[in-house]
Design an enzyme around this catalytic site. Structure first.
Site, PDB file in Angstrom:
ATOM      1  N   TYR A 247       0.872  -1.185   0.000  1.00 18.44           N
ATOM      2  CA  TYR A 247       0.000   0.000   0.000  1.00 18.44           C
ATOM      3  C   TYR A 247       0.901   1.225   0.000  1.00 18.44           C
ATOM      4  CZ  TYR A 247      -4.248   2.545   1.472  1.00 18.44           C
ATOM      5  OH  TYR A 247      -5.317   3.395   1.543  1.00 18.44           O
TER       6      TYR A 247
ATOM      7  N   ARG B 253      -6.363  10.441 -10.876  1.00 14.41           N
ATOM      8  CA  ARG B 253      -5.727  11.100  -9.715  1.00 14.41           C
ATOM      9  C   ARG B 253      -5.217   9.991  -8.794  1.00 14.41           C
ATOM     10  NH1 ARG B 253      -5.845  10.277  -4.914  1.00 14.41           N
ATOM     11  NH2 ARG B 253      -7.770  11.031  -4.034  1.00 14.41           N
TER      12      ARG B 253
ATOM     13  N   LYS C 221      -6.013  -1.862  -2.734  1.00 15.76           N
ATOM     14  CA  LYS C 221      -7.157  -1.608  -1.840  1.00 15.76           C
ATOM     15  C   LYS C 221      -7.883  -2.914  -1.540  1.00 15.76           C
ATOM     16  CE  LYS C 221      -7.157   3.006  -1.491  1.00 15.76           C
ATOM     17  NZ  LYS C 221      -7.253   3.829  -0.272  1.00 15.76           N
TER      18      LYS C 221
ATOM     19  N   GLU D 286     -12.398   4.975  -6.570  1.00 14.11           N
ATOM     20  CA  GLU D 286     -11.087   5.253  -5.998  1.00 14.11           C
ATOM     21  C   GLU D 286     -10.244   6.076  -6.962  1.00 14.11           C
ATOM     22  OE1 GLU D 286     -10.279   3.774  -2.754  1.00 14.11           O
ATOM     23  OE2 GLU D 286      -8.827   5.392  -2.939  1.00 14.11           O
ATOM     24  N   ASP D 287      -9.695   7.139  -6.472  1.00 14.03           N
ATOM     25  CA  ASP D 287      -8.707   7.941  -7.189  1.00 14.03           C
ATOM     26  C   ASP D 287      -9.177   8.421  -8.568  1.00 14.03           C
ATOM     27  OD1 ASP D 287      -7.348   7.504  -4.886  1.00 14.03           O
ATOM     28  OD2 ASP D 287      -5.533   6.707  -5.794  1.00 14.03           O
TER      29      ASP D 287
ATOM     30  N   ASP E  53     -14.144   6.348  -1.662  1.00 19.62           N
ATOM     31  CA  ASP E  53     -13.155   6.215  -0.589  1.00 19.62           C
ATOM     32  C   ASP E  53     -12.448   7.530  -0.306  1.00 19.62           C
ATOM     33  OD1 ASP E  53     -11.592   4.749   1.227  1.00 19.62           O
ATOM     34  OD2 ASP E  53     -10.020   4.480  -0.264  1.00 19.62           O
ATOM     35  N   ASP E  54     -12.152   8.299  -1.356  1.00 18.39           N
ATOM     36  CA  ASP E  54     -11.379   9.528  -1.181  1.00 18.39           C
ATOM     37  C   ASP E  54     -12.214  10.629  -0.527  1.00 18.39           C
ATOM     38  OD1 ASP E  54      -8.944   8.584  -2.539  1.00 18.39           O
ATOM     39  OD2 ASP E  54     -10.348   8.362  -4.199  1.00 18.39           O
TER      40      ASP E  54
ATOM     41  N   ASN F 134      -0.640  11.687  -0.003  1.00 17.55           N
ATOM     42  CA  ASN F 134       0.123  10.468  -0.288  1.00 17.55           C
ATOM     43  C   ASN F 134       0.736  10.553  -1.674  1.00 17.55           C
ATOM     44  OD1 ASN F 134      -0.670   9.081   2.105  1.00 17.55           O
ATOM     45  ND2 ASN F 134      -2.682   8.761   1.185  1.00 17.55           N
TER      46      ASN F 134
HETATM   47  N1  LIG Z   1      -4.724   9.906   3.886  1.00 14.45           N
HETATM   48  C1  LIG Z   1      -5.733   9.474   3.183  1.00 14.45           C
HETATM   49  O1  LIG Z   1      -6.426   8.535   3.577  1.00 14.45           O
HETATM   50  C2  LIG Z   1      -6.049  10.122   1.894  1.00 14.45           C
HETATM   51  C3  LIG Z   1      -5.197  10.999   1.320  1.00 14.45           C
HETATM   52  N2  LIG Z   1      -5.514  11.582   0.130  1.00 14.45           N
HETATM   53  C4  LIG Z   1      -4.512  12.448  -0.472  1.00 14.45           C
HETATM   54  O2  LIG Z   1      -4.969  13.763  -0.515  1.00 14.45           O
HETATM   55  C5  LIG Z   1      -4.407  14.417  -1.630  1.00 14.45           C
HETATM   56  C6  LIG Z   1      -5.499  15.184  -2.348  1.00 14.45           C
HETATM   57  O3  LIG Z   1      -6.470  14.301  -2.830  1.00 14.45           O
HETATM   58  P1  LIG Z   1      -7.873  14.863  -3.391  1.00 14.45           P
HETATM   59  O4  LIG Z   1      -8.529  15.716  -2.396  1.00 14.45           O
HETATM   60  O5  LIG Z   1      -8.607  13.711  -3.916  1.00 14.45           O
HETATM   61  O6  LIG Z   1      -7.340  15.745  -4.595  1.00 14.45           O
HETATM   62  P2  LIG Z   1      -8.100  16.895  -5.362  1.00 14.45           P
HETATM   63  O7  LIG Z   1      -7.392  17.063  -6.644  1.00 14.45           O
HETATM   64  O8  LIG Z   1      -9.553  16.659  -5.352  1.00 14.45           O
HETATM   65  O9  LIG Z   1      -7.834  18.192  -4.442  1.00 14.45           O
HETATM   66  C7  LIG Z   1      -6.593  18.801  -4.301  1.00 14.45           C
HETATM   67  C8  LIG Z   1      -6.817  20.189  -3.721  1.00 14.45           C
HETATM   68  O10 LIG Z   1      -5.560  20.721  -3.380  1.00 14.45           O
HETATM   69  C9  LIG Z   1      -5.473  22.041  -3.910  1.00 14.45           C
HETATM   70  N3  LIG Z   1      -4.088  22.374  -4.172  1.00 14.45           N
HETATM   71  C10 LIG Z   1      -3.258  21.856  -5.085  1.00 14.45           C
HETATM   72  N4  LIG Z   1      -2.048  22.429  -4.997  1.00 14.45           N
HETATM   73  C11 LIG Z   1      -2.134  23.355  -4.018  1.00 14.45           C
HETATM   74  C12 LIG Z   1      -1.228  24.292  -3.463  1.00 14.45           C
HETATM   75  N5  LIG Z   1       0.029  24.371  -3.892  1.00 14.45           N
HETATM   76  N6  LIG Z   1      -1.675  25.090  -2.472  1.00 14.45           N
HETATM   77  C13 LIG Z   1      -2.926  25.003  -2.033  1.00 14.45           C
HETATM   78  N7  LIG Z   1      -3.840  24.124  -2.514  1.00 14.45           N
HETATM   79  C14 LIG Z   1      -3.432  23.325  -3.501  1.00 14.45           C
HETATM   80  C15 LIG Z   1      -6.312  22.014  -5.166  1.00 14.45           C
HETATM   81  O11 LIG Z   1      -6.665  23.345  -5.475  1.00 14.45           O
HETATM   82  P3  LIG Z   1      -7.588  23.740  -6.733  1.00 14.45           P
HETATM   83  O12 LIG Z   1      -8.952  23.276  -6.350  1.00 14.45           O
HETATM   84  O13 LIG Z   1      -7.479  25.229  -6.774  1.00 14.45           O
HETATM   85  O14 LIG Z   1      -7.021  23.052  -7.914  1.00 14.45           O
HETATM   86  C16 LIG Z   1      -7.476  21.158  -4.685  1.00 14.45           C
HETATM   87  O15 LIG Z   1      -8.409  21.949  -4.011  1.00 14.45           O
HETATM   88  C17 LIG Z   1      -3.707  13.348  -2.459  1.00 14.45           C
HETATM   89  O16 LIG Z   1      -2.328  13.413  -2.225  1.00 14.45           O
HETATM   90  C18 LIG Z   1      -4.225  12.057  -1.897  1.00 14.45           C
HETATM   91  O17 LIG Z   1      -3.254  11.035  -1.928  1.00 14.45           O
HETATM   92  C19 LIG Z   1      -6.692  11.370  -0.498  1.00 14.45           C
HETATM   93  C20 LIG Z   1      -7.586  10.485   0.028  1.00 14.45           C
HETATM   94  C21 LIG Z   1      -7.300   9.759   1.239  1.00 14.45           C
HETATM   95  C1  LIG Z   2      -5.320   6.809   0.613  1.00 14.08           C
HETATM   96  C2  LIG Z   2      -5.995   7.210  -0.602  1.00 14.08           C
HETATM   97  O1  LIG Z   2      -7.071   6.740  -0.895  1.00 14.08           O
HETATM   98  C3  LIG Z   2      -5.385   8.194  -1.454  1.00 14.08           C
HETATM   99  O2  LIG Z   2      -4.337   8.736  -1.119  1.00 14.08           O
HETATM  100  O3  LIG Z   2      -5.953   8.453  -2.511  1.00 14.08           O
HETATM  101 MG   LIG Z   3      -7.585   7.062  -2.891  1.00 13.21          MG
END
Ligand SMILES: NC(=O)C1=CN([C@@H]2O[C@H](COP(=O)(O)OP(=O)(O)OC[C@H]3O[C@@H](n4cnc5c(N)ncnc54)[C@H](OP(=O)(O)O)[C@@H]3O)[C@@H](O)[C@H]2O)C=CC1
Ligand SMILES: CC(=O)C(=O)O
Ligand SMILES: [Mg+2]
Length: 603
Positions: free
Chosen positions: A151, A204, A222, A294-295, A317-318, A459
């Site tokens: 993972y 993504r 997963k 997912e993603d 999941d996200d 991540n």
């Molecule tokens: N720990 C966990 O269990 C999980 C972790 N994650 C992680 O979270 C991260 C984001 O995922 P997700 O929400 O799906 O992604 P999205 O693409 O949906 O969202 C990313 C957000 O970050 C913003 N962003 C990007 N670059 C910057 C920056 N330099 N400064 C400020 N804001 C910024 C984007 O802005 P804008 O809208 O303006 O483009 C957007 O709002 C990934 O790395 C993923 O691996 C996700 C799910 C689970």
């Molecule tokens: C953990 C997870 O689902 C992610 O980083 O997208």
């Molecule tokens: Mg994910």
């Protein structure tokens, strides 16, 4: 060999049992039959002494060489002398007989010799494809050591290099070429009784961007956690990658790329393929199959969830799983940082799936626990995206999922400025961009709070907003810290600090088990709240005393059973569970449904 009429009758009755719970709560599995042994690997069947009387079926779908090539049934050198005689294995194996415990020690010893994490990943995938039970036994017994291998973070590197390390298909690939034929494609998958699908379109992948078809590593990873952490049998799990092309130029130019070499489809072409997939899944597997998105990139993720949540059993999941794990961690952290949820001010870096999903669930929990309105509870939460703090006066139009978080405030550009302006007590990183929680940001958090809660969720490790060491050092040991990918404990000023892993892996395996075992037909937001509360309830006083806000992963199967029970219980209360009657003790029932990786005797 030939089947006797009575064995056909037995198999037919087994067919009728597919997907139906047995008397003791165990699920009958697919029709894999090896020399008279039904592949029923639930915990309820661990003890061979308790096995039902052996019925000498004359059907043997795998023996000899084919048995060794069947990952579900292969035991390698653990086949006993008697089994080697009975199943035509003489000469096909070296003479030594090694039991599963010794095989496990041997495999772990070999894995530890690999210095490169990706080599460990490849070795684990090879094991999954050659001896499934040994793979799961190893993963379950050594979950804290091997989770980072199968993972995050290693799965991220594996996806980046997937075309190069590709050996054999591990899931189902559905591409634009399959338009109009998706039902047939689903029917090509060897297992017929599918209960959980994890599907990605690769746009993504973690915080690594569009990896197209190479995203397959994510559904595979997963689902292996569904089994190892949640006890869902591997045979009912189906990893799917939907390939609609990619916008990743490097992949399009790579001669070895395994996906469609075309620009990523969008709009109607994309929606039609997804609609065909969703319809075909329901038609082929019925309405109780769980589909975990997912993603996906956020422009599709929110729409797919909204579109299908009223017609299918879907879970993103996200958006939802991440919301649960973070709400659980925050509830748990209140014991250390004090106050109620409603007393805190939250600031997110990142306003996408994870950020707004978490924000919404936190406000629902505040709504549930206080007299505040949803609007009032949302006002406690602020988000920063790539353009700065999300405020009502922002000129550009905001995506719909950001709109509830556009509060009244003067425009603010960077994160540090936002921290100074909003004065959050809790800082959460969901930006997908590493190193955003700088020394100045963390010092600003400490100047506002005695014990700031800092969560760097992005991540894999390379994208984490800061490391554990940075969080503890820059905060001079004051921060309570958790991250999406694992970090080792840190010694600061002679004291050990243990970071939590705020990853949705704590949630989706138990959550999914709960949905499956009660025959849920829809996912309700209430399920997310009870799952988060259940996770928080599993942290012990001793763990709190050490500043720990998530329970250790080595307790995960028990935690998953508790989460499953809470989800199922809520589903029964809300009339969304179809498996009746409701079992009296849902935790015991969940445990009895769980897959056991212990070898069976092939007598
Ligand atoms: N720990 C966990 O269990 C999980 C972790 N994650 C992680 O979270 C991260 C984001 O995922 P997700 O929400 O799906 O992604 P999205 O693409 O949906 O969202 C990313 C957000 O970050 C913003 N962003 C990007 N670059 C910057 C920056 N330099 N400064 C400020 N804001 C910024 C984007 O802005 P804008 O809208 O303006 O483009 C957007 O709002 C990934 O790395 C993923 O691996 C996700 C799910 C689970
Ligand atoms: C953990 C997870 O689902 C992610 O980083 O997208
Ligand atoms: Mg994910």
């Amino acid at each position: 060999m030939l089947a006797s009429p009575s064995s056909f009758k037995r198999i037919n009755s087994l067919r009728q049992l597919l997907g139906v719970l047995g008397d003791r709560g165990e699920r009958k599995s697919s029709l894999s039959v090896v020399a008279g042994i039904e592949d029923d690997d639930t915990a309820a069947n661990d003890d061979d002494d308790d096995d039902p009387p052996f019925t000498p079926w004359a059907v043997s779908v795998a023996s000899g060489h084919a048995l060794l090539r069947s990952p579900q049934h292969n035991k390698g050198l653990a086949f006993t002398e008697k089994e080697r005689d009975a199943h035509y294995l003489r000469g096909l194996l070296p003479p030594a007989v090694i039991n599963q415990e010794l095989q496990e020690r041997r495999t772990l010893h070999i894995l530890r010799q690999y210095q490169v994490p990706l080599h460990r990943y490849i070795a684990m995938m090879d094991l999954q494809e050659s001896n499934e039970k040994l793979f799961y036994k190893l993963l379950i017994d050594n979950v804290e050591e091997l989770l980072p291998v199968v993972y995050t973070p290693t799965v991220g590197e594996a996806c980046q290099k997937y075309s190069g390390i590709y050996r054999r298909p591990q899931g189902l690939y559905i591409s634009l070429k399959d338009k109009g034929k998706i039902l047939e494609v689903l029917r090509n998958w060897p297992e017929k009784n599918i209960q959980v699908i994890v599907v990605t379109d690769g746009e993504r992948i973690l915080g690594l961007g569009d990896l197209g078809c190479q995203g397959m590593g994510i559904p595979v990873g997963k689902l292996s956690l569904y089994t190892a952490l949640g006890g869902v049998r591997p045979s009912v799990c189906l990893p799917v990658t939907i390939d609609v092309g990619t916008k990743n130029e490097a992949l399009l130019k790579d001669e070895f790329y395994i996906g469609l070499k075309q620009k990523r489809a969008t709009g109607e072409e994309y929606n039609e393929l997804l609609e065909e997939f969703m319809t075909a899944v329901k038609r082929n597997y019925g309405e109780k199959v769980l589909i975990q998105f997912e993603d996906f990139a956020n422009h599709n993720a929110f729409e797919l969830l909204t579109k299908y949540r009223t017609s299918h059993l879907v879970f993103n999941d996200d958006i939802q799983g991440t919301a649960c794990v973070v709400l659980g961690g925050v509830l748990s952290a209140l014991k250390l940082i004090g106050g109620t949820l409603a007393d805190h001010t939250f600031l997110f870096l990142g306003a996408g799936e994870a950020g707004t999903g978490i924000a919404e669930l936190i406000s629902l929990e505040i709504l549930k626990k206080t007299k505040l309105t949803l609007e009032e509870s949302r006002k406690k939460i602020w988000l920063v995206d790539s353009k700065g703090l999300i405020v009502r006066s922002r000129k550009e139009s905001l995506q719909h999922f950001k709109q509830p978080w556009a509060h009244d405030h003067a425009p603010v550009k960077g994160l540090l400025e936002a921290v100074k302006a909003i004065k959050p007590t809790i800082l959460i990183g969901t930006s997908g961009v590493g190193k955003q929680f700088t020394k100045e940001v963390i010092e600003a958090m400490v100047s506002i709070n005695a014990k700031p809660l800092i969560m760097a969720l992005s991540n894999p490790t390379s994208q984490s907003e800061c490391t554990a060491e940075e969080a503890y050092t820059w905060s001079q040991g004051h921060a309570i810290f958790a991250s999406g990918s694992p970090f080792d404990p840190v010694i600061y000023d002679g004291q050990e600090f243990v970071p939590g892993q705020a990853n949705n892996a704590y949630i989706f395996p138990g959550f999914g088990l709960g949905l499956i075992m009660c025959g849920a037909i829809r996912v309700h937001d209430e399920f997310l709240l009870v799952a988060a509360e259940a996770l928080a309830s599993q942290v012990t006083e001793e763990e709190y005393a050490k500043g720990i806000i998530y329970p250790p992963f080595k307790k995960i199967r028990k935690i998953s059973a508790i989460i499953a029970a809470k989800v199922a219980s809520r589903a029964y209360e809300l009339g969304l569970a179809s498996h009746l009657p409701r079992p009296r003790d849902l935790v015991k029932f969940a445990e009895s449904c769980m897959y056991s990786p212990t070898y069976r005797n092939y007598r």
